[in-house]
Design an enzyme around this catalytic site. Structure first.
Site, PDB file in Angstrom:
ATOM      1  CG  ASP A  59      -7.184  -7.186   4.633  1.00 14.31           C
ATOM      2  OD1 ASP A  59      -8.310  -7.162   5.143  1.00 14.31           O
ATOM      3  OD2 ASP A  59      -6.615  -6.173   4.199  1.00 14.31           O
ATOM      4  CD  GLU A  93      -2.521  -1.375   2.616  1.00 12.68           C
ATOM      5  OE1 GLU A  93      -3.507  -2.135   2.642  1.00 12.68           O
ATOM      6  OE2 GLU A  93      -2.093  -0.786   3.629  1.00 12.68           O
TER       7      GLU A  93
END
Length: 404
Positions: free
Chosen positions: A173, A157
């Site tokens: 996640d 990210e």
């Protein structure tokens, strides 16, 4: 420093697909403007190095929100932005945004635009992305019917804007294909993070398999036996892989302790004079400020609230409840609320010591070369996150590491 949010800004929730709850850097709390801003170009190089040792074809995707317009889309290898076309209901296939990645032992350089987004990479198969009327549907492998469930992939990210680059590895996640991230500064020096110790990849899975209470159930394998990932404990609870009561004993002990004593939260490292004081009354923990006024209250949390840092531990982007909630969430995941009544606890040596803890986060941090990771949403509390930042980056890097 950018604030890490629980929801991806790339995805809008729909009735037909579960939205990933991964942390994503957003421009909501940008660093102060400075002279370096003018030096940040429209795109910077991103070097992708394949040290995985795997022979499958690698595919790379750069997906995100164009910060100058707020439009969602993808960037090609040259850094050119392409907006997503309109989606449908049911979802329609997204355009093929894949970039051919480097073969094992080689590197490829692409360009990163001023995005808040993700760089996905997959081994052997292209990922399946679809578009709804609300935007992009990302992989949600906790769903057994997700078309990406049996694909080996991962993502990083980042935000690149006029104030510089923020780039992190994430396991919020899932824990999957290993990689590390880095930034080269204007003076040529480099900073990296996210690399596992030698043997660390297998070490995480072995730790989960050896942990009683269902933690081994987080591990997903492909029908051919290939280990693909370990789901986060949030998804473990949501799918029934972990019992919903997995954190109850610790929560009960915390509630009992602070019914007769005070939990002090100092949420801002640069403002030690701002303190909040928590006391339990029934099923509620009330927080007062230094004047004695109640500023916010929290219902007794359950495992989903703790592992997801949401629901009863919701953290709005404000200056009171959000910072207190972030601190509580970190304390519950790291099991430091009983051992230290002054939070956040800055010393990692005391993290995950209770028998009831986030064993997923414990295993990941234990196998990181520098001890840093994003194993839950607010793992940045106390600066224990795997993040690199520079206000005037010369180049970013993602290194795909060995599976050992």
């Amino acid at each position: 420093m950018f604030r890490l949010l629980r929801r991806s800004i790339l995805t809008v929730g729909t009735a037909v697909a579960t939205v990933l709850a991964g942390s994503l850097l957003t421009a909501g709390t940008a660093a102060p403007a400075g002279a370096a801003e003018a030096a940040v170009p429209a795109t910077i190089p991103l070097q992708i190095t394949n040290n995985s040792g795997r022979g499958e074809q690698l595919y790379v995707y750069n997906l995100g929100t164009e910060l100058s317009t707020g439009r969602q889309g993808w960037a090609d290898a040259s850094g050119t932005f392409h907006p997503w076309p309109a989606g449908g209901n049911p979802p329609t296939p997204a355009p093929d945004a894949s970039i051919t990645g480097p073969a094992a032992g080689q590197s490829t350089t692409i360009r990163m635009p001023k995005f808040s987004g993700r760089v996905y990479f997959s081994y052997g198969q292209k990922l399946v992305f679809k578009l709804t009327t609300g935007g992009l549907v990302q992989p949600a492998v906790q769903n057994p019917s997700d078309p990406n469930r049996n694909i080996l992939f991962n993502w990083t990210e980042y935000t690149l804007n006029d104030s510089g680059l923020w780039l992190n590895s994430t396991q919020v996640d899932m824990f999957s294909a290993p990689y590390s991230v880095g930034v080269q500064r204007a003076d040529g020096s480099t900073t990296t993070t996210g690399r596992l110790k030698a043997g660390g990849y297998n070490g995480v899975f072995n730790a989960l398999r050896g942990q009683s209470g269902g933690w081994g159930n987080l591990i997903h394998t492909r029908p051919d036996g290939t280990v693909l990932r370990a789901l986060s404990p949030l998804y473990g609870v949501e799918t029934g892989a972990l019992p919903a009561s997995v954190m109850d004993d610790y929560v009960n002990r915390v509630w009992q302790k602070y019914a007769t004593s005070t939990l002090t939260v100092t949420p801002f490292g640069d403002r030690p004079d701002i303190k909040y004081f928590g006391r339990v009354s029934g099923d509620v923990m009330n927080f007062t400020n230094t004047s004695g006024a109640v500023v916010t209250s929290f219902q007794k949390p359950e495992a989903s609230s703790i592992f997801g840092c949401h629901r009863r531990l919701d953290a709005p982007n404000d200056q009171v409840r959000g910072p207190i909630s972030r601190t509580l969430c970190a304390g519950f995941n790291r099991s430091t609320l009983l051992s230290n009544p002054n939070q956040p606890d800055s010393g990692a040596a005391g993290f995950y010591r209770d028998s009831v803890t986030n064993h997923y986060a414990r295993a990941i941090h234990a196998q990181m070369a520098d001890g840093k990771a994003y194993a839950f949403a607010f793992d940045d509390v106390g600066n224990h996150e795997s993040l690199v930042h520079d206000g005037n980056p010369r180049q970013a890097s993602i290194t795909l590491d060995p599976f050992n």
